[in-house]
Every structure is written in structure tokens, then in C-alpha cells.
Design an enzyme around this catalytic site. Structure first.
Site, mmCIF file in Angstrom:
data_model
loop_
_atom_site.group_PDB
_atom_site.id
_atom_site.type_symbol
_atom_site.label_atom_id
_atom_site.label_comp_id
_atom_site.label_asym_id
_atom_site.label_seq_id
_atom_site.Cartn_x
_atom_site.Cartn_y
_atom_site.Cartn_z
ATOM 1 C CB ALA A 250 -0.993 0.044 1.166
ATOM 2 C CB ALA A 251 4.447 2.027 0.025
ATOM 3 N N GLY A 252 2.691 2.457 -2.510
ATOM 4 C CA GLY A 252 2.414 3.124 -3.779
ATOM 5 C C GLY A 252 1.012 3.686 -3.848
ATOM 6 C CG ASP A 253 -2.271 1.154 -3.614
ATOM 7 O OD1 ASP A 253 -2.087 1.321 -4.833
ATOM 8 O OD2 ASP A 253 -2.458 0.038 -3.106
#
Length: 300
Positions: A250-253
Site C-alpha cells: 500500500a505504499a504506492g497506493d
């Protein structure tokens, strides 16, 4: 002044995560590890991130008529998003199985379920909702045909359209003229352009190729190195924050949701990327997908 409206159209999954010392090899069972279950899906993660970071968010997805779908909608309501346009499917809700090792590297297997049931017809019926948005965020965990139609409607309505081209897959050429900002990683931009990214020159060449395909603004995420922002002819490097990563899920999200919020508040693309970087740095320090996404008050 009223807040700019952010619309996220995308996937909703239930994530089942196991963290162990290492990822198993093919055919191998690795005992031990910590199990966690919670809401996920790239679309849902980006919607939650945008909402927690201060955005006025409407989320459109498709979930099953099952317990996972019911739980997801209840959780999205608690996040303060407009969920009145979430669709239901006779297919089961999406499920993601995530393995994470001690170095925070992960591998993910997804059963799309209801996510793969979002049709072009569904998107066309939602045109009045899409037309009200100032910013529209899209990803590729729903059908490409639905993404293409949503981008067309959004761009024609005057929205700033953000595409996170993940998970990587071939895209039709016509989509790019309807995208305002694209946020690939190095693997994804190489797939879209056919240019192998191995150094700064090849990265710049790949970005220029994307712009020639019709997208004006490009932000390439470079993992622990940061990101490269290109708007017009200028390249600007935005460094990462040095933190101890626990889980990169979820870092990119979070980054995509943060960029949308920053832009909706009038930040420049560079400043929005820096804001999103701070949010992502907090995300990787916790286990899980949406459980790890920070709130605006956490951003220093």
C-alpha cells in the site's frame, strides 16, 4: 471555498497477509509467521489514503453479495467516503493473499472476483457521478475496458485524470490522450514504452516517450530512492525519506492518494509528490494495507 472532489474508481479486496522470515520457494512450505486480515485492493487503498489525508472522496468499486463485501462497505463508510455508488456483483468479493519477508519485500496473488465484473456499461451509467469530480484516480485491477471508458468520460468532463498503471499490463494507445498524470514505477514505464530503464538517461527517454503518447504529467516512483517528477520539459527528483521499512504493501497506493490530495489543495506537482512521499514513508513502517495508511495529522 468548497473542497475539490476526488473520485476513485477501482478494486476492493480483502487482504490476507502472512509475514515471515523469508518468502517460500516454489513448492516449499515455510512455517512460522504473523497473520493479519484486513481490507485492501489498489482502488480501495488509494481511496482510503486520499480520504485520510484530507480529500473529499467518492469511491466506486464492485463487491460481492457476501460477508467480505458487506464488511468492506462498512469500513469505507467509517472512513468518511461517499460509498453510495458502490456496485454489487453475484461473483465473490476480491481476495488478495500477501506474503511479506523480514526485509519488507512481498509477493501477492489476487483472485479478482467482483473486481473483474465492472463493465463498460456500469461506467456509462455512472457518467453523472464521474462528471462531478475534479480529480479521478484509476488503476488496473478492474477491466482495462472499464478504465478506458472512465478516463474518456472524466477527461471530457474536465477532470484531472490520474492513472496508476498497476498491476502492469498492455494498454490501448487511445487511453493515454485521456490521462493527465501517470504514476508508473520503473518496470511499468518500461512495459509501456518498450524502453529498458537502466540509468538516468534511459529513464528520461522513457518519460519523454510517455509524453509523446499523450500524457503531459509523469511521476515515476523509484522505490527507496524517491520519485522523478516531469511536468512539461522539467525533470525534478523528489528524494525518499529514510525509514525502517516493515511492509511495503500500500505504499504506492498511499503515494497516489497523497498526490491527488495535494493537487486538489493547489500544491504544485513537485510539492504534491513530496507530500505523498511523507505519507508513504509512514505506510511502510506498519504491517498491512489500509491499516498502515496514515492520517493527515500524522504528516509532519
Amino acid at each position: 471555498m468548497a473542497k475539490k472532489k476526488i473520485l476513485v474508481i477501482g478494486s476492493s479486496n480483502t487482504d490476507m497477509t502472512i509475514k515471515g522470515e523469508r518468502l517460500p520457494l516454489p513448492g516449499e512450505t515455510v512455517l512460522g509467521g504473523e497473520f493479519k486480515m484486513g481490507p485492501g485492493g489498489k482502488g480501495a487503498n488509494q481511496a482510503v489514503a486520499a480520504s485520510r489525508l484530507g480529500g473529499d472522496v467518492t469511491f466506486i468499486c464492485k463487491v460481492g453479495r457476501d460477508l467480505f463485501g458487506d464488511n468492506s462497505i462498512n469500513l469505507y463508510n467509517k472512513e468518511g467516503m461517499d460509498t453510495s455508488h458502490i456496485l454489487r456483483s453475484d461473483k465473490p468479493s476480491g481476495i488478495a493473499l500477501i506474503l511479506v519477508d523480514a526485509k519488507a519485500e512481498n509477493c501477492i496473488s489476487v483472485a479478482p472476483g467482483a473486481n473483474g465484473d465492472i463493465t463498460v456499461s456500469d461506467i456509462e451509467k455512472l457518467e453523472p457521478v464521474i462528471a462531478q469530480a475534479d480529480y479521478v484516480i484509476l488503476q488496473l485491477e478492474i477491466t482495462v475496458a472499464a478504465v478506458v471508458k472512465a478516463a474518456q468520460i472524466a477527461k471530457a468532463s474536465g477532470a484531472y485524470v490520474i492513472l496508476n498503471p498497476a498491476p502492469a499490463c498492455p494498454l490501448p494507445a487511445e487511453i493515454f490522450s485521456n490521462i493527465s498524470l501517470i504514476t508508473p514505477n520503473q518496470t511499468e514505464i518500461a512495459l509501456m514504452t518498450g524502453i529498458e530503464v537502466s540509468d538516468e538517461d534511459s529513464l528520461h527517454a522513457a518519460v519523454r516517450k510517455i509524453q509523446e503518447m499523450g500524457v503531459k504529467d509523469v511521476v515515476v516512483t523509484l522505490g527507496s530512492k524517491g520519485s522523478l517528477v516531469c511536468q512539461g520539459s522539467d525533470f525534478i527528483f523528489v528524494p525518499s525519506q529514510k525509514v525502517k521499512a516493515v511492509d511495503t504493501t500500500a505504499a504506492g497506493d498511499t503515494f497516489c492518494g497523497g498526490i491527488a490530495v495535494g493537487l486538489s489543495e493547489g500544491m504544485t506537482l513537485e510539492d504534491a509528490a513530496a507530500f505523498a512521499t511523507k505519507a508513504s514513508a509512514l505506510t511502510v513502517q506498519k504491517m498491512g494495507a489500509q491499516d498502515s495508511i496514515p492520517y493527515r495529522k500524522d504528516i509532519k
